[in-house]
Scaffold this motif. Structure first.
Motif, PDB file in Angstrom:
ATOM      1  N   ASP A  73      -0.483  -8.742  11.397  1.00 47.06           N
ATOM      2  CA  ASP A  73      -0.788  -9.736  10.358  1.00 47.06           C
ATOM      3  C   ASP A  73       0.254  -9.751   9.245  1.00 47.06           C
ATOM      4  N   GLY A  74       1.293  -8.917   9.365  1.00 47.92           N
ATOM      5  CA  GLY A  74       2.353  -8.868   8.375  1.00 47.92           C
ATOM      6  C   GLY A  74       2.161  -7.788   7.324  1.00 47.92           C
ATOM      7  N   ARG A  75       1.023  -7.099   7.356  1.00 46.01           N
ATOM      8  CA  ARG A  75       0.777  -6.040   6.374  1.00 46.01           C
ATOM      9  C   ARG A  75       1.835  -4.949   6.537  1.00 46.01           C
ATOM     10  N   PRO A  76       2.468  -4.530   5.428  1.00 45.82           N
ATOM     11  CA  PRO A  76       3.490  -3.496   5.517  1.00 45.82           C
ATOM     12  C   PRO A  76       2.876  -2.141   5.863  1.00 45.82           C
ATOM     13  N   ARG A  77       3.595  -1.388   6.710  1.00 45.10           N
ATOM     14  CA  ARG A  77       3.063  -0.111   7.182  1.00 45.10           C
ATOM     15  C   ARG A  77       4.215   0.830   7.500  1.00 45.10           C
ATOM     16  N   TYR A  78       4.082   2.067   7.056  1.00 47.53           N
ATOM     17  CA  TYR A  78       5.000   3.144   7.421  1.00 47.53           C
ATOM     18  C   TYR A  78       4.201   4.129   8.256  1.00 47.53           C
ATOM     19  N   VAL A  79       4.709   4.535   9.440  1.00 47.16           N
ATOM     20  CA  VAL A  79       3.948   5.307  10.422  1.00 47.16           C
ATOM     21  C   VAL A  79       4.713   6.552  10.860  1.00 47.16           C
ATOM     22  N   ALA A  80       3.974   7.646  11.061  1.00 43.89           N
ATOM     23  CA  ALA A  80       4.532   8.860  11.680  1.00 43.89           C
ATOM     24  C   ALA A  80       3.414   9.530  12.479  1.00 43.89           C
ATOM     25  N   THR A  81       3.817  10.327  13.453  1.00 47.23           N
ATOM     26  CA  THR A  81       2.857  11.093  14.249  1.00 47.23           C
ATOM     27  C   THR A  81       3.252  12.554  14.201  1.00 47.23           C
ATOM     28  N   VAL A  82       2.257  13.406  13.975  1.00 43.79           N
ATOM     29  CA  VAL A  82       2.472  14.847  14.008  1.00 43.79           C
ATOM     30  C   VAL A  82       1.656  15.439  15.148  1.00 43.79           C
TER      31      VAL A  82
END
Length: 144
Positions: free
Chosen positions: A125-134
């Protein structure tokens, strides 16, 4: 003493820890902004299990991939740098968890390591997101 894989889910310990940590709360601008659901207020830190991982059935150990997502408001007012900061503060706080004392009913988290480095991936939907996986190594509380 036994340890059960079914009782080794680390999210029940991770979400309250991150949600109650002063550094995470300060970065998010207030309490009650950490959890598994994408809902206001924003910014928000989503925490969920991700596909993959490992189980050591003999030792009762799990390797659980945990995804952290720093979400901003749909209008993009926070920007990528702010979301990245939120994410990396949360990752730093999460890395402290294995060294903390464990209560008698707590899932034991023995390690938190990087699995997929952080990156900017906006939602559909265009929502800004920063992602990481641990990758979180955990086992159930010991019971007699």
């Amino acid at each position: 003493m036994t340890s059960r894989l079914a009782d080794a889910d680390p999210l029940g310990r991770i979400i309250p820890y991150l949600g109650g940590h002063p550094a995470v709360t300060a970065e998010l601008g207030g309490p009650e902004r950490v959890g598994p659901d994408n809902k206001p207020p924003y910014p928000r830190l989503l925490v969920s299990d991700a596909p993959g991982g490992s189980e050591n059935l003999q030792a009762g150990l799990l390797g659980v991939p945990v995804r952290l997502e720093a979400l901003g408001p749909l209008d993009g007012t926070l920007g990528k740098a702010r979301l990245r900061r939120i994410l990396y503060v949360a990752l730093g706080v999460l890395a402290e968890l294995p060294a903390l004392p464990v209560g008698p009913d707590d899932v034991v988290i023995t390690d938190v390591g990087s699995s997929v480095a952080g990156g900017y991936v906006p939602l559909a939907d265009g929502r800004p997101r920063y992602v990481a996986t641990v990758m979180v190594a955990a086992h159930a509380p010991y019971t007699p």
